[in-house]
Design a protein around this motif. Structure first.
Motif, short mmCIF file in Angstrom:
data_model
loop_
_atom_site.label_atom_id
_atom_site.label_comp_id
_atom_site.label_asym_id
_atom_site.label_seq_id
_atom_site.Cartn_x
_atom_site.Cartn_y
_atom_site.Cartn_z
N THR A 101 -9.17 -31.84 -13.39
CA THR A 101 -9.83 -31.01 -12.38
C THR A 101 -10.16 -29.69 -13.05
O THR A 101 -9.37 -29.20 -13.86
N SER A 102 -11.30 -29.12 -12.71
CA SER A 102 -11.64 -27.84 -13.33
C SER A 102 -12.17 -26.85 -12.31
O SER A 102 -12.42 -27.20 -11.15
N TRP A 103 -12.31 -25.62 -12.72
CA TRP A 103 -12.91 -24.57 -11.90
C TRP A 103 -13.98 -23.90 -12.76
O TRP A 103 -13.75 -23.59 -13.94
N LEU A 104 -15.14 -23.66 -12.16
CA LEU A 104 -16.30 -23.19 -12.91
C LEU A 104 -16.79 -21.84 -12.41
O LEU A 104 -16.86 -21.61 -11.20
N GLY A 105 -17.16 -20.98 -13.33
CA GLY A 105 -17.89 -19.75 -13.02
C GLY A 105 -18.97 -19.62 -14.08
O GLY A 105 -18.65 -19.44 -15.25
#
Lengths: 189, 189, 189
Positions: free
Chosen positions: C115-119
């Motif tokens: 799972t990842s988080w993107l900006g």
């Protein structure tokens, strides 16, 4: 008296037509590009380089395999992540009394030219401004001006949105830079 | 009959006037500060400290030159970047069944006091809520309450915006903290 | 003549009623879920692994205590932060002429699954598109599709908001992946 009624009705019909146009424009969410608030600030970033721990307002905290966290890496600092807590001033003088703090991070994200990505807030707690403005966006810092997004706000800047135009007002080697920020808010609550 | 028409016209004119006021208020984008949705959650952060790998929900992944990624650094953890995958609960009990996950990062960004900056999402996949709420903003965590922005959402929270008020509900040394999050959404689609 | 006036008034009253409904709907900010703009792009991420410095478009810059910045860490890369400058193409071919760059960061934020988080931003500077689109959100990348938020934009995408649907179009081990991005903008200025 009865003769004026139809004429009045025509005027009313025209008014309704204008209202319909206005409301449908609102519903389709095409907005006027007129700022509801304009603000100009400067902020000052002094990057820790191993020798300036007293003055430094920023530090490298992430680095690619080929770099370290004391000196900005080669390849235009690609991969360096910097955390900052920078003073905000009303003019371009680092010694001016700060009116708030710019807090967050930036990272360098291009190998062949200086380019960065920013996520940060302006935090105000003065008589003039209370609250925060939150920013995010790409900063191709070799361009004279570049636009990032105002993605939200709190306090005096409750729910605001807008565009901030950054320009590099000064820089000294790899230790100091000063950004001018022209904030144009287009949603004010 | 014809005598009532002018009187009716007056009523109509008044109605149009009210409509004009209402529509112009909408066009100028001054909105009512009435939340369209209110939600309260807690989330729980257990920071890896070299000895709690089984329970830890967060880990230090960035650090300045003077720190390391096992122990939070001096100077109020300035420069520490922490990635987290924290359980969200409906009450303040860590053992309550989680209703979602808080996922993202925070970083400490002040030397002389604890202050952080957050970028994260609430990820829901239950019968009650499906979708995500995205947050960003400054967290001066020594304040009793502090406001960050809800910058967007998906699924049940499609296109939402709002303000979330954080308060530290509990903390245990440098290993555990629990945040209460009062979410007030002002844009609901 | 005077007899038609009351009938006309009835029509006018009906029109006003419809207007009232329309305007109140606008004021309560319940919007139509019809995109004002739809765009589809692909972007290509080649992660530095110690041996591909010429081709790599991304690099690990943050890692937990148990990892390093050359190889993605165990536990589903939990805690790895990656900075990227990826080419954007109109089709799924890495060799197609790029129409812009995807710049920013992602981080892996779950131990037991990817799972990842993107900006990040899409940065365009072509005859077709000028300006940026800014994104943030959670990316549970084992799902076939996942939604993140368009949190703002500049230039051609001034003040835009929306939802972007990500899908993994291809991946090769831990070195290359290609994301398809279906952008649906619901606020266009």
């Amino acid at each position: 008296m009865a003769e004026t009624a139809p004429r009045l009705n025509l005027i009313i019909l025209k008014a309704i037509f204008i209202l319909l146009l206005g409301c449908s424009a609102t519903n389709s969410r095409r907005h006027r590009r007129q700022p509801c608030k304009k603000l100009v600030f400067f902020f000052h970033d002094i990057i820790y380089n191993g020798q300036n721990s007293k003055n430094a307002t920023a530090a490298i905290v992430g680095t690619p395999a080929w770099g370290n966290t004391t000196i900005l890496s080669g390849q235009n600092h690609f991969g360096n992540v910097v955390v900052f807590d920078d003073p905000i001033t009303l003019d371009n003088n680092l010694r001016s009394p700060p009116v708030g703090r710019a807090q967050g991070f930036y990272l360098y994200d291009k190998k062949d030219i200086f380019t960065s990505w920013l996520g940060f807030s302006f935090v105000f707690n003065s008589t003039e401004h209370k609250g925060t403005i939150n920013f995010a966006g790409a900063d191709p810092l070799m361009n004279k001006t570049r636009d990032i997004s105002v993605i939200g706000g709190t306090g005096d800047f409750f729910m605001t949105r807008g565009v901030a135009t950054l320009s590099t007002d000064a820089f000294e080697g790899e230790v100091y830079f000063r950004l001018r920020v022209d904030i144009n808010l287009y949603e004010c609550w």
